[in-house]
Design a protein around this motif. Sequence first.
Motif, PDB file in Angstrom:
ATOM      1  N   THR A 160       1.580  -6.882   6.694  1.00  0.00           N
ATOM      2  CA  THR A 160       0.318  -7.015   5.408  1.00  0.00           C
ATOM      3  C   THR A 160       0.458  -8.474   5.366  1.00  0.00           C
TER       4      THR A 160
ATOM      5  N   HIS B 190      -6.894  -4.216   4.669  1.00  0.00           N
ATOM      6  CA  HIS B 190      -6.055  -3.061   3.932  1.00  0.00           C
ATOM      7  C   HIS B 190      -7.984  -1.932   3.183  1.00  0.00           C
TER       8      HIS B 190
ATOM      9  N   GLN C 189       0.499  -1.307  -0.474  1.00  0.00           N
ATOM     10  CA  GLN C 189       0.043   0.319   0.130  1.00  0.00           C
ATOM     11  C   GLN C 189       0.917   1.248  -0.491  1.00  0.00           C
TER      12      GLN C 189
ATOM     13  N   ASP D 129      -5.442  -4.082   9.938  1.00  0.00           N
ATOM     14  CA  ASP D 129      -4.497  -3.217   9.272  1.00  0.00           C
ATOM     15  C   ASP D 129      -4.385  -2.049   9.488  1.00  0.00           C
ATOM     16  N   GLU D 130      -3.325  -1.612  10.164  1.00  0.00           N
ATOM     17  CA  GLU D 130      -4.177  -0.134   9.071  1.00  0.00           C
ATOM     18  C   GLU D 130      -5.526   0.146  10.205  1.00  0.00           C
TER      19      GLU D 130
HETATM   20 MG   LIG Z   1      -0.071  -3.048   4.400  1.00  0.00          MG
END
Ligand SMILES: [Mg+2]
Lengths: 211, 211, 222, 222, 249, 58
Positions: B41, B81, A133, B155-156
């Motif tokens: 990730t 994501h 990303q 994830d984030e």
């Molecule tokens: Mg990532």
Amino acid sequence: MLDVVNLQCTRGDRRLFSGIDFTVEEGELLHLYGHNGSGKTTLLRTLCGLVAPSQGEVRWKGEAIRNQRDEFAAELLYLGHKNGLKDDLTGIENLLVACRMAGLKTKQDQAWDVLERMGLRGHEDLPARVLSQGQQKRVALARLLLSQAPLWILDEPFVGLDVAAVALLENVIAGHVANGGLVVLTTHQEVALTSGKVKKLRLGWKEDGHV
Amino acid sequence: MLDVVNLQCTRGDRRLFSGIDFTVEEGELLHLYGHNGSGKTTLLRTLCGLVAPSQGEVRWKGEAIRNQRDEFAAELLYLGHKNGLKDDLTGIENLLVACRMAGLKTKQDQAWDVLERMGLRGHEDLPARVLSQGQQKRVALARLLLSQAPLWILDEPFVGLDVAAVALLENVIAGHVANGGLVVLTTHQEVALTSGKVKKLRLGWKEDGHV
Amino acid sequence: MFDAFRVIIARDLLLAMRRRSDVLTTLFFFVIVVSLFPLGIGPELDTLRLIAPGVFWVAALLASMLALEKLFFVDYQDGALEQMLLAPQPLSILVLGKVFAHWLVTGVPLVLLSPLLGLQYDLSGDTILTMMITLLLGTPALSLIGAIGAALTLGLRGGGVLVSLLVLPLYIPVLIFGAGAVEAEVSGLGGAGHLSMLGAILLLSILAAPLATAAALRISAE
Amino acid sequence: MFDAFRVIIARDLLLAMRRRSDVLTTLFFFVIVVSLFPLGIGPELDTLRLIAPGVFWVAALLASMLALEKLFFVDYQDGALEQMLLAPQPLSILVLGKVFAHWLVTGVPLVLLSPLLGLQYDLSGDTILTMMITLLLGTPALSLIGAIGAALTLGLRGGGVLVSLLVLPLYIPVLIFGAGAVEAEVSGLGGAGHLSMLGAILLLSILAAPLATAAALRISAE
Amino acid sequence: MSGRIFNIYRFSSPATFYPLAGKIARIAAWIALLLLAVGLYMSFFVAPTDYKQGEGYRIIFIHVPAAWMSMFIYLVMAFWAGIGLVFNTRLSSMMAQALAPTGAIMTFIALWTGAFWGKPMWGAWWVWDARLTSELILFFLYIGFIALQGAIDDNRRADRAGAVLLLVGVVNIPIIYFSVKWWNTLHQGASVSIKNGSSMSTIMLQAMLVMTFAFWAYSIAVSLYRVRSIILEREKDARWVSELPEVGR
Amino acid sequence: MKALSEFFYMGGYALYVWGSFGVTALLMIVEPIMVHQRRKSVLQRISRLVRIKSEQKS
Ligand SMILES: [Mg+2]
Ligand code: HEM
Ligand SMILES: Nc1ncnc2c1ncn2[C@@H]1O[C@H](COP(=O)(O)OP(=O)(O)OP(=O)(O)O)[C@@H](O)[C@H]1O
Ligand SMILES: Nc1ncnc2c1ncn2[C@@H]1O[C@H](COP(=O)(O)OP(=O)(O)OP(=O)(O)O)[C@@H](O)[C@H]1O
Ligand SMILES: [Mg+2]
């Protein structure tokens, strides 16, 4: 340079904002902020001419942008939520295509240099699809280092970047402003912009901090 | 509870990480960090069983997850994501479908309550397609408030959220940890998690701060 | 201006090279449709020869219609379309470039392959030649016209049907003149009239379609 | 387990309702293909009646093949597929649910509409009835078989061709028995044998296809 | 609705057009009812039985007016759409939108009555004849326009996208009409030529004309009535809407 | 009476003539009804909007 006069935008039934007026001059940065859904993205897209406002207009050098689409486009660099990368092209190819479409005559080795500066050494030749990303975002942002456009419009450029990349990007933006460029950006993160004149504009009627 | 033994992942020709060992117990939070492209990730997806590791294994309650796929899935909540929202369903419908697919018997009004807590009042009935970036993320995160899974893998999760939403999410995560839940997350932003035990793990060989 | 035209053609051809199998999709679809008919209808060569021009042209039309859906969609989704709209060149030039590249990748192989398939239907050399000429004139027109539909339905729910629904009425003249020319040739009437009509349609669409498509793109990307 | 089955069917039907026009895609495609042939081939009813079973079945097959491409793709792209893989139910049940919903939306309307189109080709009542039965047995088999291909090629470049390539050989028996049954009926031979073969294919695919598809999905999503 | 020049600008404002449309619609509705009554009476009781087709020919009295209206309405829609695109007037796009369903229904009636005529006369519900095909395509054009408008949530986008489609479609109509004709003359097909021998008697022609005007008035009435709803939907936030007498309750 | 049934018989073309006129009549009745319902629902929605607005003001 960039004048916004009495701008109003409606999406669906909702009026997102109205009566917005501001000016951004050379060497200035405008930081748009506001809660999620307050209309920042919509405003930026209106500034570019991608969305037609329901009232008011956007002027560049005193003239409405819809009357000088190509001239304005030549002086504008817009990076949105979406990166605009083609999944199947490598980083290098993506960068070259993007620059050439914008009318620049970028050389192959310039592009390599720039990607290296963005911390993508060793990843230049991978298709964008397999990049992480953050690496994809870096490829998209690399255009900033090659651009000659005076006006940069950046929608949440810091999203997904690691600490080092954020610092680098802050430098690049500060440099552009110091050289007399114009920047309009949105971000939820606190961003330190050391030089240049920073203006702030808040969108949304509710109190900031409203969840 | 969650044991990772000598994990190694390879993508394409590159070995992303190898020899990773750690354990997360009840009431603990693991914060993964590392520069863009360091494999965070990929590691999270391996923990869920979406990616098969090239070496080593992930164990849940002492048993390898690939031997107890459905049992593990029932105790896991993964948000990646991508939000997993269907563009054409409204916020409410998205939330209900996601919960029911996860085996919960969520009621309609619970879902309305939760979306309101996430600050989406007045937007529950819009198709996800027209919501802003941050609002979509909020809908996806609303599942956390309804979930009964002990293990959260995020994830984030803070990307694109405004200040208020970040604070809310921090609270929710802290609450889960305080109640004996397990959390594994990645983020580039500095996040204050007040209660519970926080572990950190850095991925990537290069110095942090490398651009 | 020609720079942008060249850049976009180069980009799209490169992309097509990268997804080599995508180039084949349309071609393969064409081959499937044409070859399935003998299976569904039965092997009598007389019947087959009778329906050949129709089958070929319908297959070409369907193949072109299917390929359309992706013409702008990928660019729209990954944000490259926004960048195109903001490029300092007339949008219709970029559109023309994209359509041209698209035709090179989906239309030309189909024209080149048609003789081979014609043999399956036991067509004569002359007929095959006429068929190739009609396809050569007709497929770019199909791509150009289809681009309008693709642009109008960009990002809409159920884009698929809508494209077909919008584009179909516009395709029918091409189909009629295309198949008509081949049939006229077979029946010894000479297909010149039909061919010149096809040519006229092609010219008209080269002139008008990129403008309409550009307008539609600006509307859809809002 | 049946809960999950029900939830996923409800979800997919709701989604289809939202994109009402998407429901029509396949149907409309079918109508187009069937109606374009007379335009390409010419209006003689004798020829048309001759080729009708083939045209209908080829059209159904193509329509089904096209609809497939999207069966898992949207879920894959927006991350909903990951969530399905992580759901605490056997994946094959979810797959069966998805395919069933897909068939309800794409297959059933096609069966229901075929009589009307049959009139355009001047078919007799009996022929139309046989046609409907073969389509009713054949289209779910097509959907089930196609799902395997769709799962295998998920997210690959040029999924389109690949699906067609993989799925086509498996489709051809269905085509041959389907069109064969109608032709046998028309020529007075009686299509019972062909019909029972179609039924057998359907049963086999209900049993085996969801398992194969689930396995393929796990591989593709990695 | 064309009005005198200096009135155009005034009536292009929805607020002034709304009551005017109501008035015209009411008058047109009465005219339609009257003409329909006269026309039906004439077509069933005054017009004589055709010596060749027997009573079956009476379908002509709705078939031909519907067929004419179906083509005419499309032209009118394209006209309004063009105006809307060039001058950016909201009202003309609304007119185009309001006409579409009526046009589609007229097309459907022409197809349906044609099919019900074709069965006794030609022995088939449908043949791939020139006019039939082009009428079918016209039906697709209408449905396409309606579907496109339905698929777009945003009004302004729907207006402009619809206008582009209508304008492209109107270029296409003559092409379709002639291409289909040409294509068919090469195949002396199974179809019977529509221009059957019996030249129409004056009384038949008169009945047909009356029916045509009835359909005309009907279309005006229905589409103006519909445009009023569309205006309300789009202007629901405007002051003048909330002050309308019919809103008060 | 006979004249009436003869009229409806339409010289053997009853199905076709009445099939055509019937469907046409049906459509021309249904269309105005649908238009009318659309108007009613719009008016309802607007009245609700107006009421909400006036409540907000007071
Ligand atoms: Mg990532
Ligand atoms: C589905 C079938 C049919 C369709 C779609 C259809 C369509 C049309 C159209 C579009 C017109 C107007 C054309 C023009 O004015 O140039 C028309 C006129 C007419 N049609 Fe049909 N038609 C159908 C079947 C029939 C049949 C079966 C008959 C009689 C045997 C018939 C007799 C006529 C006549 C007499 C006119 C008036 C011709 C003129 O005044 O130019 N139609 N039809
Ligand atoms: N068709 C519609 N109907 C109603 N509301 C809409 C429609 N389309 C967009 N909106 C609203 O407009 C707003 C879009 O805002 P925008 O994307 O500009 O927000 P933003 O400030 O960029 O938010 P974020 O910080 O989350 O990126 C959202 O509140 C959304 O709900
Ligand atoms: N086929 C491949 N060939 C080579 N390298 C690959 C391939 N697929 C993935 N990679 C690499 O694997 C890494 C993927 O990392 P991942 O997405 O897990 O990163 P991340 O830590 O989540 O990064 P971010 O912070 O940007 O989200 C990237 O460096 C990418 O270049
Ligand atoms: Mg935004």
